[in-house]
Write an enzyme that holds these catalytic residues in place. Structure first.
Site, PDB file in Angstrom:
ATOM      1  N   ARG A 112      -7.451  -3.916   7.705  1.00 50.12           N
ATOM      2  CA  ARG A 112      -7.381  -2.747   8.597  1.00 50.12           C
ATOM      3  C   ARG A 112      -8.713  -2.003   8.563  1.00 50.12           C
ATOM      4  NH1 ARG A 112      -1.375  -0.686   6.972  1.00 50.12           N
ATOM      5  NH2 ARG A 112      -1.777  -1.979   5.150  1.00 50.12           N
ATOM      6  N   THR A 123      11.315 -10.627   9.127  1.00 47.77           N
ATOM      7  CA  THR A 123      11.290  -9.474   8.210  1.00 47.77           C
ATOM      8  C   THR A 123      11.735  -8.205   8.938  1.00 47.77           C
ATOM      9  OG1 THR A 123       9.566 -10.401   6.809  1.00 47.77           O
ATOM     10  CG2 THR A 123       9.756  -8.012   6.837  1.00 47.77           C
ATOM     11  N   ASP A 167      13.222 -11.630  -0.756  1.00 46.37           N
ATOM     12  CA  ASP A 167      12.860 -11.448   0.651  1.00 46.37           C
ATOM     13  C   ASP A 167      13.957 -10.674   1.374  1.00 46.37           C
ATOM     14  OD1 ASP A 167      12.466 -11.976   3.474  1.00 46.37           O
ATOM     15  OD2 ASP A 167      11.032 -13.508   2.834  1.00 46.37           O
ATOM     16  N   PHE A 198       0.830  -1.219   0.000  1.00 44.69           N
ATOM     17  CA  PHE A 198       0.000   0.000   0.000  1.00 44.69           C
ATOM     18  C   PHE A 198       0.863   1.268   0.000  1.00 44.69           C
ATOM     19  CE2 PHE A 198      -1.851   2.803   3.511  1.00 44.69           C
ATOM     20  CZ  PHE A 198      -2.398   3.724   2.629  1.00 44.69           C
ATOM     21  N   TYR A 209       5.110  -7.956  15.650  1.00 40.53           N
ATOM     22  CA  TYR A 209       5.219  -6.699  14.892  1.00 40.53           C
ATOM     23  C   TYR A 209       5.793  -5.599  15.777  1.00 40.53           C
ATOM     24  CZ  TYR A 209       3.539  -2.824  11.896  1.00 40.53           C
ATOM     25  OH  TYR A 209       3.426  -1.707  11.100  1.00 40.53           O
TER      26      TYR A 209
END
Ligand code: NAD
Ligand code: UDP
Length: 317
Positions: free
Chosen positions: A188, A94, A59, A14, A147
């Protein structure tokens, strides 16, 4: 712009797609590096002149490609709670390995890093609004920790890289942002509410809807990201980027239903674990350092986003 070739890790998502399109419009060549876990190639389908865009699949937690660039934006990481919780160990890899790889890559080439951190580093905040000098209130073992703590570790790595290697790395703490290029199934709140309203479904409010968020329109946020990337000031602190206009989730639900003209009503569901109660950025530092502040009011940004989702849903059917 002050750079000619940008590497955008996570450029297919996004915010990445909004950033890439703005960079291309301003004459910057862009290499997108993405593993397509939440990103979509369709985000680049209507680029008129794609000669300046190179797309590489890979990645960040395994290393970055050998390309020439004079700045790297690290946007790689799923940001929607359902997506980052679907593969929590992947999210940690990540955030931590990916950011270390970005930092090593940039240090080796002596280029600037602009890293996407998050308001989630403040957790369920103890002070309101949130300033950059607050240390945060995060549950380190809950379902959001992959996260929140991943992003906190990424910030730690970034500031150690600066101290040890002198890497020109900057970090922005992004607060809830919405706009075109969100996935209809992103999960979301803004995308959920708009897609539900457009489909005539009931709006899913989690908890009592009294929790707050402060919503920034994507164009405003991208202007802030570029200001951070271009600034020649010594920026050795994290910088909040977001819109300080604070709304309850119920207020957002009512505004979306009014703007879409839907009347299917609301369903109240359980509040997700560790969902922060209030969130509002203090953006004094961004104003002072970057001369930046958002200009798009929520209703205007929502109208643009509703138009985007209308056509995104129509093209799916
Ligand atoms: P998004 O999920 O739409 O985009 C993330 C992109 O990163 C996707 O293209 C995905 O495929 C890619 N990606 C994920 N893991 C990767 C990996 N290991 N290697 C390579 N690519 C990978 O999310 P977004 O909303 O565009 O968020 C972008 C960044 O901004 C994220 O780092 C996020 O944490 C941060 N951020 C966003 C918000 C927001 O409101 N949008 C708020 C705070 C922070
Ligand atoms: N939320 C909601 N309904 C939804 C999706 C989210 O009420 O369909 C709530 C969620 O519980 C949270 C707020 O909206 O309080 C923002 O959620 P989002 O997932 O967009 O972002 P984050 O929690 O990471 O700020």
């Amino acid at each position: 712009m002050k750079f000619e070739h940008a590497l955008v890790a996570g450029g297919g998502g996004f915010l990445g797609a909004n950033l890439v399109k703005t960079l291309l419009r301003r004459g910057v060549a862009v290499t997108v590096f993405d593993n397509w876990s939440t990103g979509r190639e369709v985000n680049f389908s209507n680029i008129n002149d794609s000669r300046a865009l190179t797309v590489i699949t890979g990645d960040v937690s395994e290393g970055l490609p050998e390309v020439d660039a004079d700045i790297v934006f690290n946007m790689a990481c799923p940001a929607s709670p359902p997506f980052y919780q679907a593969d929590p160990l992947g999210t940690i890899r990540t955030c931590v390995m990916g950011t270390l790889n970005v930092l090593d890559w940039a240090h080796k080439r002596d280029v600037r890093v602009v890293h996407a951190s998050t308001s989630e580093v403040y957790g369920d905040p103890l002070q309101h609004p949130q300033r950059e000098d607050q240390w945060g209130n995060v549950n380190p073992i809950g379902p959001r920790a992959c996260y929140d703590e991943g992003k906190r570790a990424a910030e730690a790595a970034l500031f150690d890289h600066r101290r040890i290697h002198g890497t020109d790395a900057r970090t922005m703490r992004i607060f809830n942002t919405y706009g075109p290029h969100m996935r209809p199934d992103d999960g979301r709140v803004v995308s959920n509410f708009i897609v539900q309203a457009l489909k005539g479904e009931t709006i899913t409010i989690y908890g009592d809807g009294k929790q707050t968020r402060s919503f920034c329109y994507a164009d405003d946020l991208i202007a802030g990201i570029l200001a951070l990337g271009e600034s020649e000031k010594q920026i050795d602190r994290p910088v909040n980027l977001g819109n300080p206009d604070e709304f309850t989730i119920e207020e957002l639900a009512h505004t979306v239903t009014e703007l879409v003209g839907s009347n299917a009503g609301y369903t109240y569901l359980d509040m997700p674990v560790d969902d922060p109660v209030r969130r509002q950025p203090d953006i004094s530092l961004a104003k002072e350092l970057l001369d930046w502040e958002p200009v798009v009011p929520l209703r205007n940004g929502l109208k643009e986003t509703i138009a985007y989702f209308k056509s995104a849903i129509a093209s799916q059917t």
